[in-house]
Write an enzyme that holds these catalytic residues in place. Structure first.
Site, PDB file in Angstrom:
ATOM      1  N   ASP A 290     -15.096 -99.595 -27.992  1.00  0.00           N
ATOM      2  CA  ASP A 290     -14.845-100.004 -29.364  1.00  0.00           C
ATOM      3  C   ASP A 290     -15.977-100.922 -29.795  1.00  0.00           C
ATOM      4  OD1 ASP A 290     -13.460-100.229 -31.736  1.00  0.00           O
ATOM      5  OD2 ASP A 290     -11.550-100.675 -30.772  1.00  0.00           O
TER       6      ASP A 290
ATOM      7  N   HIS B  18     -21.585-100.359 -37.006  1.00  0.00           N
ATOM      8  CA  HIS B  18     -20.249-100.885 -36.686  1.00  0.00           C
ATOM      9  C   HIS B  18     -19.720-100.362 -35.352  1.00  0.00           C
ATOM     10  CE1 HIS B  18     -19.245-102.906 -40.549  1.00  0.00           C
ATOM     11  NE2 HIS B  18     -20.261-102.166 -40.953  1.00  0.00           N
TER      12      HIS B  18
HETATM   13  C1  GDG Z   1     -14.757 -99.548 -36.792  1.00  0.00           C
HETATM   14  C2  GDG Z   1     -15.174 -99.671 -35.324  1.00  0.00           C
HETATM   15  C3  GDG Z   1     -15.176-102.153 -35.603  1.00  0.00           C
HETATM   16  C4  GDG Z   1      -4.926-100.680 -38.784  1.00  0.00           C
HETATM   17  N1  GDG Z   1      -3.710-100.137 -38.906  1.00  0.00           N
HETATM   18  C5  GDG Z   1      -3.279-100.453 -40.135  1.00  0.00           C
HETATM   19  C6  GDG Z   1      -4.235-101.209 -40.756  1.00  0.00           C
HETATM   20  N2  GDG Z   1      -5.261-101.342 -39.904  1.00  0.00           N
HETATM   21  C7  GDG Z   1      -6.491-102.090 -40.163  1.00  0.00           C
HETATM   22  C8  GDG Z   1      -6.602-103.266 -39.236  1.00  0.00           C
HETATM   23  C9  GDG Z   1      -8.107-103.453 -39.096  1.00  0.00           C
HETATM   24  C10 GDG Z   1      -8.664-102.050 -39.319  1.00  0.00           C
HETATM   25  O1  GDG Z   1      -7.615-101.267 -39.874  1.00  0.00           O
HETATM   26  C11 GDG Z   1      -9.082-101.388 -37.999  1.00  0.00           C
HETATM   27  O2  GDG Z   1     -10.287-101.936 -37.556  1.00  0.00           O
HETATM   28  P1  GDG Z   1     -10.802-101.847 -36.056  1.00  0.00           P
HETATM   29  O3  GDG Z   1     -11.943-102.758 -35.911  1.00  0.00           O
HETATM   30  O4  GDG Z   1      -9.698-102.238 -35.146  1.00  0.00           O
HETATM   31  O5  GDG Z   1     -11.174-100.318 -35.761  1.00  0.00           O
HETATM   32  P2  GDG Z   1     -11.966 -99.079 -36.510  1.00  0.00           P
HETATM   33  O6  GDG Z   1     -11.196 -98.555 -37.644  1.00  0.00           O
HETATM   34  O7  GDG Z   1     -12.221 -98.089 -35.440  1.00  0.00           O
HETATM   35  O8  GDG Z   1     -13.347 -99.684 -37.069  1.00  0.00           O
HETATM   36  C12 GDG Z   1     -14.641-100.983 -34.779  1.00  0.00           C
HETATM   37  C13 GDG Z   1     -14.935-101.933 -37.085  1.00  0.00           C
HETATM   38  O9  GDG Z   1     -15.420-100.653 -37.504  1.00  0.00           O
HETATM   39  C14 GDG Z   1     -15.598-103.014 -37.926  1.00  0.00           C
HETATM   40  O10 GDG Z   1     -16.969-103.072 -37.689  1.00  0.00           O
HETATM   41  O11 GDG Z   1     -14.477-103.324 -35.217  1.00  0.00           O
HETATM   42  O12 GDG Z   1     -15.036-101.139 -33.428  1.00  0.00           O
HETATM   43  O13 GDG Z   1     -14.662 -98.588 -34.565  1.00  0.00           O
HETATM   44  O14 GDG Z   1      -8.589-104.311 -40.080  1.00  0.00           O
HETATM   45  O15 GDG Z   1      -5.944-104.348 -39.817  1.00  0.00           O
HETATM   46  N3  GDG Z   1      -4.102-101.706 -41.999  1.00  0.00           N
HETATM   47  C15 GDG Z   1      -2.922-101.437 -42.643  1.00  0.00           C
HETATM   48  N4  GDG Z   1      -1.965-100.648 -42.092  1.00  0.00           N
HETATM   49  C16 GDG Z   1      -2.088-100.156 -40.852  1.00  0.00           C
HETATM   50  O16 GDG Z   1      -1.210 -99.455 -40.380  1.00  0.00           O
HETATM   51  N5  GDG Z   1      -2.742-101.942 -43.866  1.00  0.00           N
END
Ligand code: GDG
Length: 726
Positions: A372, A165
């Site tokens: 990212d 990921h």
């Molecule tokens: C890793 C990789 C890759 C965020 N704040 C809140 C909240 N979120 C949810 C978002 C989103 C998820 O968390 C974050 O996903 P990201 O992809 O932006 O980032 P990482 O956590 O670093 O994830 C990344 C991912 O894995 C998938 O393969 O994209 O690059 O680093 O879904 O909606 N959800 C709630 N409250 C929040 O305050 N409920």
């Protein structure tokens, strides 16, 4: 129907304990959503850590029992595992390193590495306890990079997928890790290896080649005789979860107040976990730069900064928190007024309802990670604009998502001025431009949602398993090998044609290091000792070298791809060979050598070969492309042919080949057993020249005109030894 076993560091639940009572809450991350939407008929098991250190045996048993009903299998980690495996190796070694933050990588902590191995082994044990033949195993992410190879060892035939990921860094970064080989080999235990972007895939393939010498053909590689597929599967989101109509807000809701604020000000939304990879301080500073450069926007534009607490036990995260707090304080102090703060700062995780409202009401989202893997927030923001059709996404080019969201305003997150100008452009963008940009991105996200992502990965893995099975049919197995051995034993007029390099001897960087060893000499001697055998070495090597190495044995030879043959005492030249073309071609090859240190020309009597085994494969391929045109021009005029071998090209007279030489033996008499074996393109001529009844064998897994494939030089020798068994 096969079952699907998903293995990830975290189970898709969190455990809470209230007044001694265990409570379970589902945590619906992207992965859980994608998998839950998969075909209901596939039974699913999920193995992972429930997120809390639970060391009491009774409690463990109770949790195991409760979760079992949901198809969840908990792995219990103790406090030390959490510190060394999770916070340590996963988050202080792999995470910073793979995100190019090498200044934060811990290189010298052996207890982290030991814990990483130990916990991966714990997961392997859980797989072993639950695996049934035919199950599909899907390992997730950087915490479990050793697991695929561990499972492979226990279940050699299992169908295993691995998805990363986070980014896979360039080889120059990856090579720095002391555990690079182990991590690479761990992942290569999988049959299918998936990444978010082509760049990560490219980096992985390059590391596999440079560290383990494994080559690939459009992402397909052969690892210990097993076909492995490396491919790109960009993860999507649950589109309609974000796109559906707005929820009704209660005036007491936090979201209600934000929605009211958005009516008066332009809201620029920023949401991330607290992580140094996300570029939060750089973004805040760029916003300050914006207010300074364009003061007319003071009191009109608000940065809504949501930072979700994360990994608070790791030092860098605590320092980052202090930095963000101080920047926000300073900028709000400097620019704020009694009824306006330039930055509205939330340091907490928000309920989905609030998050979804923020996406919907913010005119702009500014997502500028320094690195990212994908970034799902950017995709969720775009989906949330389905109804309003208004909104602008500013996205870092360093996020995997930038490859798909090409209608976003793409910025370099390190370039503050670039962000300032882009932010101004976003604020001033007219409605119709916003609409078409959103529409284009939404169309893509609808099509390639998280359900398709999971389905695609699994379907490809299942197809690959089938392909592996089909290609196994040609791999020389116990029964087919027995057929050949029985035929050998029951015949008396036998022709045995053997290639040398890559068939009888392993491929070496130094061509002079391929001198036959004792074992090989013994095998050849014994084969020749049987008067019912005619044994021929059919090689591309020059006659002097092969003569020096094997000339003392009663073998017959074809050297230089059929230029010379030796059936008695003397070498005989193929009639009709000319050498007049050599100076022209030689000058072309010499300029290739000059420009490509490490490559060299081999001068043979009637051919010239350019070897590039010591240089980078890609550079060699580039040189060949550059010179192919020139060579093609020369060769068409001079009736020459260009043979591409393993890291060598050879130029020689047309019509002279190993195949032509082979005919000289195969047509000589009525053989009742013909066997030929070889490993490269030039041996294909041999296979094609022989009758269908001949036993032809290709070394390696590449497609071939031969009837069978065999794994390695060791397998070739074992087969020949079986001929000799009484
Ligand atoms: C890793 C990789 C890759 C965020 N704040 C809140 C909240 N979120 C949810 C978002 C989103 C998820 O968390 C974050 O996903 P990201 O992809 O932006 O980032 P990482 O956590 O670093 O994830 C990344 C991912 O894995 C998938 O393969 O994209 O690059 O680093 O879904 O909606 N959800 C709630 N409250 C929040 O305050 N409920």
């Amino acid at each position: 129907m096969p079952r699907l076993i998903i293995i990830s560091n975290r189970l898709p639940i969190t455990i809470d304990k209230k007044e001694g009572e265990l409570m379970y809450h589902p945590s619906a991350g992207g992965l859980a959503t994608g998998l839950s939407s998969l075909d209901e008929s596939i039974e699913k098991l999920w193995i992972g850590w429930p997120g809390k250190a639970i060391e009491d045996d009774w409690e463990q048993a109770a949790i195991k029992n409760d979760l079992q009903k949901e198809g969840l299998i908990p792995i219990f980690l103790n406090q030390e595992d959490i510190e060394c495996f999770y916070e340590g190796f996963s988050n202080k070694v792999i995470w910073p390193h793979f995100h190019y933050f090498t200044q934060y990588t811990t290189y010298n902590n052996t207890s982290y590495w030991e814990a990483y191995k130990k916990v991966n082994q714990l997961f392997e044990k859980a797989v072993a306890e639950n695996y049934q033949e035919g199950d599909i195993i899907w390992v997730q992410d950087y915490q479990l990079m050793l697991l695929p190879a561990m499972i492979r060892k226990t279940f050699p035939k299992a169908s295993i997928g691995f998805f990363l990921h986070i980014p896979f860094p360039s080889y120059e970064i990856f090579r720095v890790l002391p555990w690079r080989k182990q991590l690479l080999d761990g992942v290569l235990g999988a049959d299918q290896i998936g990444f978010h972007t082509y760049n990560y895939m490219r980096h992985f393939l390059s590391a596999a080649y440079r560290i383990s010498g494994i080559e690939h053909n459009f992402g397909k590689m052969v690892v210990k005789g097993r076909m492995v597929n490396v491919d790109v599967f960009p993860m999507g989101i649950d589109y309609w979860k974000y796109a559906k109509h707005a929820v009704t807000l209660d005036p007491r809701d936090e979201a209600f107040k934000i929605e009211r604020m958005a009516r008066k000000k332009t809201i620029v939304l920023s949401i991330d976990r607290l992580d140094y990879t996300k570029g939060i301080p750089q973004r805040i500073k760029a916003f300050e730069n914006f207010l300074e450069t364009y003061p007319e926007y003071i009191e009109k534009v608000t940065l809504l900064l949501v930072v979700v607490p994360s990994r608070s036990n790791v030092d860098q995260y605590q320092e980052l928190k202090a930095e963000v707090d101080s920047l926000v304080g300073r900028i709000n102090g400097l620019y704020g007024s009694y009824d306006w703060s330039p930055i509205q700062y939330f340091y907490r995780s928000l309920p989905f309802k609030v998050l979804s409202t923020l996406y919907k009401v913010s005119q702009i989202a500014m997502i500028t990670p320094l690195r990212d893997g994908m970034n799902l927030v950017a995709k969720e923001y775009i989906a949330s604009k389905e109804e309003s059709e208004q909104g602008v996404l500013i996205l870092s080019e360093m996020a995997g998502a930038a490859n798909e969201l090409t209608e976003a305003l793409i910025v370099n997150p390190h370039d503050s001025d670039d962000i300032v100008e882009t932010l101004k452009k976003a604020i001033e963008m007219n409605s119709s431009e916003q609409r078409w940009r959103l529409k284009k991105m939404q169309d893509g996200l609808k099509k390639y949602n998280v359900k398709n992502w999971a389905e695609n990965f699994i379907k490809n893995l299942m197809d690959l398993t089938q392909e592996q099975k089909n290609s196994e049919v040609h791999l020389l197995n116990k029964e087919t090998a027995e057929d050949i051995i029985n035929a050998y034993k029951n015949t008396s007029q036998r022709l045995i044609i053997l290639d040398y390099d890559g068939t009888l001897m392993g491929f070496q960087n130094d061509p002079q290091a391929v001198v036959p060893d004792e074992e090989l000499l013994g095998i050849l001697e014994e084969l020749c000792a049987d008067s019912q055998n005619k044994v021929v070495i059919n090689t591309g090597r020059d006659k002097e070298t092969i003569g020096k190495w094997l000339g003392h044995l009663p073998l017959e030879f074809a050297a230089e791809h059929g230029v010379w043959t030796k059936k008695g005492k003397k070498w005989v030249k193929n009639p009709g060979l000319r050498n007049g073309w050599k100076p022209d071609v030689e000058s072309v090859l010499e300029s290739m050598v000059e420009r490509t240190p490490g490559s060299f020309i081999e001068h043979k009597d009637y051919s010239l070969a350019w070897h590039y085994r010591r240089i980078d494969k890609e550079l060699g391929a580039k040189r060949i492309r550059e010179f192919r045109d020139v060579l093609a021009y020369l060769t068409s005029n001079l009736d020459l042919q260009v043979l591409e071998g393993n890291k060598v090209i050879e130029i020689k007279n047309a019509g002279v080949s190993k195949g032509q030489a082979t005919l000289g033996w195969s047509n000589a008499k009525e053989w009742d057993f013909i066997f030929a074996i070889g490993d490269d393109h030039t041996d294909e001529d041999t296979f094609k020249a022989l009758p269908e009844t001949a036993f032809t064998v290709k070394v390696g897994d590449a497609k071939s005109a031969a009837r069978y494939n065999i794994g390695t030089v060791e397998h070739v020798r074992s087969l020949l030894k079986l001929f000799l068994e009484k």
